[in-house]
Design an enzyme around this catalytic site. Structure first.
Site, PDB file in Angstrom:
ATOM      1  N   GLU A  29       5.586   9.084  18.649  1.00  0.00           N
ATOM      2  CA  GLU A  29       4.503   8.732  18.271  1.00  0.00           C
ATOM      3  C   GLU A  29       3.859   7.562  19.453  1.00  0.00           C
ATOM      4  O   GLU A  29       2.827   7.640  19.749  1.00  0.00           O
ATOM      5  CB  GLU A  29       4.462   8.095  16.938  1.00  0.00           C
ATOM      6  CG  GLU A  29       3.190   7.146  16.335  1.00  0.00           C
ATOM      7  CD  GLU A  29       3.338   6.771  15.232  1.00  0.00           C
ATOM      8  OE1 GLU A  29       2.857   5.641  14.899  1.00  0.00           O
ATOM      9  OE2 GLU A  29       3.878   7.259  14.173  1.00  0.00           O
ATOM     10  N   TYR A  30       4.702   6.792  19.602  1.00  0.00           N
ATOM     11  CA  TYR A  30       4.240   5.639  20.728  1.00  0.00           C
ATOM     12  C   TYR A  30       3.807   6.413  22.047  1.00  0.00           C
ATOM     13  O   TYR A  30       2.896   6.089  22.816  1.00  0.00           O
ATOM     14  CB  TYR A  30       5.633   4.689  21.266  1.00  0.00           C
ATOM     15  CG  TYR A  30       5.547   3.539  20.437  1.00  0.00           C
ATOM     16  CD1 TYR A  30       5.933   3.597  18.913  1.00  0.00           C
ATOM     17  CD2 TYR A  30       5.675   2.421  20.845  1.00  0.00           C
ATOM     18  CE1 TYR A  30       5.872   2.358  18.244  1.00  0.00           C
ATOM     19  CE2 TYR A  30       6.051   1.132  20.251  1.00  0.00           C
ATOM     20  CZ  TYR A  30       6.133   1.084  18.679  1.00  0.00           C
ATOM     21  OH  TYR A  30       6.400  -0.004  18.225  1.00  0.00           O
TER      22      TYR A  30
ATOM     23  N   SER B  22       6.654   9.339   6.747  1.00  0.00           N
ATOM     24  CA  SER B  22       5.748   9.165   7.853  1.00  0.00           C
ATOM     25  C   SER B  22       4.287   9.772   7.184  1.00  0.00           C
ATOM     26  O   SER B  22       4.370  10.793   6.622  1.00  0.00           O
ATOM     27  CB  SER B  22       6.293  10.056   9.033  1.00  0.00           C
ATOM     28  OG  SER B  22       5.182   9.739   9.977  1.00  0.00           O
TER      29      SER B  22
ATOM     30  N   ARG C  84      27.558   2.079  46.177  1.00  0.00           N
ATOM     31  CA  ARG C  84      28.435   1.252  45.100  1.00  0.00           C
ATOM     32  C   ARG C  84      29.704   1.280  45.730  1.00  0.00           C
ATOM     33  O   ARG C  84      30.467   0.135  45.519  1.00  0.00           O
ATOM     34  CB  ARG C  84      28.166   2.328  44.004  1.00  0.00           C
ATOM     35  CG  ARG C  84      26.864   2.385  43.097  1.00  0.00           C
ATOM     36  CD  ARG C  84      26.934   2.803  41.729  1.00  0.00           C
ATOM     37  NE  ARG C  84      27.786   2.188  40.753  1.00  0.00           N
ATOM     38  CZ  ARG C  84      28.712   2.721  40.293  1.00  0.00           C
ATOM     39  NH1 ARG C  84      29.353   3.792  40.557  1.00  0.00           N
ATOM     40  NH2 ARG C  84      29.416   2.194  39.263  1.00  0.00           N
TER      41      ARG C  84
ATOM     42  N   ASN D  82       7.931  -5.249  -8.661  1.00  0.00           N
ATOM     43  CA  ASN D  82       7.505  -6.288  -7.556  1.00  0.00           C
ATOM     44  C   ASN D  82       8.134  -7.706  -7.795  1.00  0.00           C
ATOM     45  O   ASN D  82       7.913  -8.042  -8.871  1.00  0.00           O
ATOM     46  CB  ASN D  82       5.939  -6.116  -7.289  1.00  0.00           C
ATOM     47  CG  ASN D  82       5.609  -6.369  -5.732  1.00  0.00           C
ATOM     48  OD1 ASN D  82       5.673  -5.445  -5.182  1.00  0.00           O
ATOM     49  ND2 ASN D  82       5.359  -7.672  -5.683  1.00  0.00           N
TER      50      ASN D  82
ATOM     51  N   ARG E  11       2.584  -1.430  25.921  1.00  0.00           N
ATOM     52  CA  ARG E  11       2.162  -2.268  24.855  1.00  0.00           C
ATOM     53  C   ARG E  11       2.202  -3.697  25.196  1.00  0.00           C
ATOM     54  O   ARG E  11       1.563  -4.723  24.825  1.00  0.00           O
ATOM     55  CB  ARG E  11       2.705  -1.725  23.501  1.00  0.00           C
ATOM     56  CG  ARG E  11       2.286  -0.503  23.134  1.00  0.00           C
ATOM     57  CD  ARG E  11       2.695  -0.336  21.627  1.00  0.00           C
ATOM     58  NE  ARG E  11       2.200   1.114  20.947  1.00  0.00           N
ATOM     59  CZ  ARG E  11       2.327   1.350  19.878  1.00  0.00           C
ATOM     60  NH1 ARG E  11       2.449   0.591  19.021  1.00  0.00           N
ATOM     61  NH2 ARG E  11       2.142   2.842  19.603  1.00  0.00           N
TER      62      ARG E  11
ATOM     63  N   VAL F 217       0.797  -1.083  -0.066  1.00  0.00           N
ATOM     64  CA  VAL F 217       0.032   0.071  -0.024  1.00  0.00           C
ATOM     65  C   VAL F 217       0.731   1.361   0.049  1.00  0.00           C
ATOM     66  O   VAL F 217       0.558   2.227  -0.779  1.00  0.00           O
ATOM     67  CB  VAL F 217      -0.985  -0.013   1.255  1.00  0.00           C
ATOM     68  CG1 VAL F 217      -1.719   1.200   1.125  1.00  0.00           C
ATOM     69  CG2 VAL F 217      -1.777  -1.131   1.175  1.00  0.00           C
TER      70      VAL F 217
ATOM     71  N   LYS G 286      13.532   9.415  12.002  1.00  0.00           N
ATOM     72  CA  LYS G 286      12.310   8.647  11.798  1.00  0.00           C
ATOM     73  C   LYS G 286      12.006   7.735  12.978  1.00  0.00           C
ATOM     74  O   LYS G 286      10.950   7.489  13.329  1.00  0.00           O
ATOM     75  CB  LYS G 286      12.149   7.913  10.558  1.00  0.00           C
ATOM     76  CG  LYS G 286      10.945   7.085  10.393  1.00  0.00           C
ATOM     77  CD  LYS G 286       9.569   7.826  10.285  1.00  0.00           C
ATOM     78  CE  LYS G 286       8.606   7.346   9.829  1.00  0.00           C
ATOM     79  NZ  LYS G 286       8.212   5.783   9.929  1.00  0.00           N
TER      80      LYS G 286
ATOM     81  N   HIS H  57      33.688   1.378  44.049  1.00  0.00           N
ATOM     82  CA  HIS H  57      33.524   2.007  42.730  1.00  0.00           C
ATOM     83  C   HIS H  57      33.791   3.508  42.974  1.00  0.00           C
ATOM     84  O   HIS H  57      33.780   4.154  41.947  1.00  0.00           O
ATOM     85  CB  HIS H  57      32.133   1.998  42.239  1.00  0.00           C
ATOM     86  CG  HIS H  57      31.711   0.531  41.922  1.00  0.00           C
ATOM     87  ND1 HIS H  57      32.494  -0.111  41.041  1.00  0.00           N
ATOM     88  CD2 HIS H  57      30.990  -0.363  42.258  1.00  0.00           C
ATOM     89  CE1 HIS H  57      31.995  -1.537  40.697  1.00  0.00           C
ATOM     90  NE2 HIS H  57      30.988  -1.531  41.739  1.00  0.00           N
TER      91      HIS H  57
ATOM     92  N   HIS I 122      10.866   9.862  15.888  1.00  0.00           N
ATOM     93  CA  HIS I 122       9.445  10.314  15.242  1.00  0.00           C
ATOM     94  C   HIS I 122       8.684   9.335  16.012  1.00  0.00           C
ATOM     95  O   HIS I 122       7.510   9.357  16.373  1.00  0.00           O
ATOM     96  CB  HIS I 122       9.259  10.634  13.811  1.00  0.00           C
ATOM     97  CG  HIS I 122       8.052  10.622  13.448  1.00  0.00           C
ATOM     98  ND1 HIS I 122       7.319   9.497  13.254  1.00  0.00           N
ATOM     99  CD2 HIS I 122       7.145  11.457  13.130  1.00  0.00           C
ATOM    100  CE1 HIS I 122       6.205   9.636  12.862  1.00  0.00           C
ATOM    101  NE2 HIS I 122       5.963  11.117  12.650  1.00  0.00           N
ATOM    102  N   ASN I 123       8.893   8.064  15.506  1.00  0.00           N
ATOM    103  CA  ASN I 123       7.901   6.911  15.921  1.00  0.00           C
ATOM    104  C   ASN I 123       7.726   6.667  17.292  1.00  0.00           C
ATOM    105  O   ASN I 123       6.906   6.287  17.830  1.00  0.00           O
ATOM    106  CB  ASN I 123       8.469   5.463  15.228  1.00  0.00           C
ATOM    107  CG  ASN I 123       8.198   5.582  13.854  1.00  0.00           C
ATOM    108  OD1 ASN I 123       7.734   6.535  12.922  1.00  0.00           O
ATOM    109  ND2 ASN I 123       8.048   4.421  13.253  1.00  0.00           N
TER     110      ASN I 123
END
Length: 481
Positions: free
Chosen positions: A189-190, A128, A444, A32, A286, A12, A182, A450, A185-186
């Site tokens: 978006e989440y 996007s 620590r 294709n 999710r 698509v 990108k 440390h 960006h995603n």
């Protein structure tokens, strides 16, 4: 007449990008792996166009004007590498391969160098906007070999979304920069989607509002500072009824899928040491949603006892709006802070103001306040964090009280608000002059020698204490094991 660009992959997104290019007078050749899809596309959506069909990669390459430009719209991963290897013997020096999928940025950096060594140019570009964006104008985020940009710039900027006459497409940076931006960006978006879901659950389960009432609320919010694509479609979803006249949303199974870009964002934030807490919680939300059967069993053994909210509902609705707005600002602040660190770590030289401009149209996270982000970086290109810009200082100050009320509501009623809560914790932590990490460093040093720094000594000078009287004076950092 030869085609201006070739495109491989007629799913698509690929089909819609081709039709978009055709609308803008760009001659496209398509291929294709399943040849029948080419014929079906030419006989269907591409009927009566100048789009050229190819049944072999050789035919595709032969149909293109030089320098040849071939865009891959295929599944990320090994499929991209396979097509690159198949195309290599067919191309000439100076030809360009473009990956328009959601590839991991490190793969794009590797491929850019690999093709450069063979005399070819490579671009990894984020696209996007989903199906609608691809067809009518997406946000396009190209990066890779900068020598390729002049050849593809007219095509990409012609088909991208336009806001105030400015294309939502600009060169992002070298190597994997386009796919990195990108990816972030995603990730944002989440975060945006999870925040909206938490507001929805507070309104529904907390305040007992109907789908129609929530539709009106989200539609109203979309007319203000929360104006965005995701708020807009949420209002539409809430108004959509099934065949029986009841809200379709209530019949959708509450398990969410993901394709991995949000996870990649969180992984790289851990690698770079950036507290990307809200986006991380959004990914985990999710994952938790996917444990549906286990959650059902847990609900039976661990039932909730809290009742519905009985206070001032209009005031609480405004508090939830403020929580959504403030948390959304945190999501973008964390995302841009991650890009700032990545720009240094990976030598990307990102322009944050230009990125905000690219995200104003076509993409899933397009929203009104991206103009305010652009203005903040225009005023100060070296801005450490969006939260320090005057506009966002004022916005957070005004929203803070309602934000806290919304989180408290969730706690009182047993409604999970992982993104709202983690955003608030980050906000409180970021503006804390002193955090309890002094105790952490003492721990620590106690169990692992440390070492630690002291507030009464210069930074960079480290100390170790023999806390038990049996540990000695040697710190673990002074020898190699």
């Amino acid at each position: 007449m030869k085609a201006d660009i070739g495109l491989i992959g007629l799913a698509v997104m690929g089909q819609n990008l081709v039709l978009n290019m055709n609308d803008h007078g760009i001659k496209v050749a398509v291929y294709n792996r399943t040849a029948s899809k080419v014929d079906e596309f030419l006989a269907g959506p591409a009927h009566a166009t100048d789009i050229v069909g190819s049944h072999t990669l050789q035919a595709l390459v032969d149909s293109l004007a030089s320098p040849r430009k071939i865009m891959l719209m295929v599944k990320a991963g090994s499929v991209v590498d396979q097509y690159i290897d198949d195309l290599l013997p067919l191309l000439s020096p100076g030809d360009i391969i473009i990956d328009g999928g959601n590839s991991l940025f490190t793969d794009t950096s590797r491929r850019t160098q690999y093709l450069k060594d063979k005399g070819l140019l490579y671009i990894g570009t984020g696209v996007s906007g989903g199906e609608e964006g691809a067809r009518h104008g997406p946000a396009i985020m190209p990066g890779g070999n900068p020598a390729a940009w002049p050849a593809v710039k007219p095509i990409f900027q012609a088909i991208s979304a336009q806001v105030d006459g400015v294309p939502c497409c600009a060169w992002v940076g070298d190597n994997g920069a386009g796919h990195y931006v990108k990816m972030v960006h995603n990730g944002i978006e989440y975060g945006d989607m999870q925040l909206i879901c938490e507001a929805y659950q507070l309104l529904s389960d907390g305040l007992g509002l109907s789908a129609n009432e929530m539709h009106a609320i989200f539609a109203d919010w979309n007319r203000g500072e929360l104006n965005s694509y995701l708020i807009e479609i949420t209002a539409s979803i809430l108004a959509y009824n099934d065949d029986d006249g009841k809200p379709l949303l209530d019949k959708i199974l509450d398990t969410a899928g993901q394709k991995g870009t949000g996870k990649w964002t969180g992984i790289d934030a851990l690698h770079l040491g950036i507290p990307l807490t809200l986006i991380g919680e959004s990914v985990f939300a999710r994952c938790l949603s996917a444990q549906k059967d286990e959650r059902v069993r847990a609900a039976q053994k661990l039932p909730k006892t809290a009742s519905c909210f009985e206070g001032d509902k209009p005031a609480m609705i405004q508090a939830i709006r403020q929580a959504l707005y403030a948390s959304k600002i945190i999501s973008y602040a964390q995302g841009f802070q991650l890009m700032r660190e990545a720009s240094k770590e990976y030598a990307m030289a990102l322009n944050y103001g230009d990125i905000a401009l690219m995200w104003r149209g076509g993409c899933i996270i397009r929203s009104r306040f991206l103009d305010d982000i652009k203005a903040a970086y225009t005023a100060n290109p070296d801005l450490e964090n969006l939260l320090l810009a005057d506009f966002f200082v004022d916005a957070m100050t005004q929203a803070e009280a309602g934000w806290r009320q919304a989180v408290i509501l969730g706690i009182q009623l047993g409604i999970p608000t992982p993104a709202f809560s983690s955003a608030l914790a980050y906000f409180d932590g970021y503006r804390s002059e002193r955090l309890p990490a002094n105790l952490l460093q003492a721990q620590r040093d106690y169990f692992g020698a440390h070492s630690y720094e002291r507030i009464d000594k210069p930074r960079g000078e480290f100390f170790h204490t023999d806390w038990t009287g049996r540990g000695g004076k040697t710190a673990s950092t002074t020898y190699n094991a």
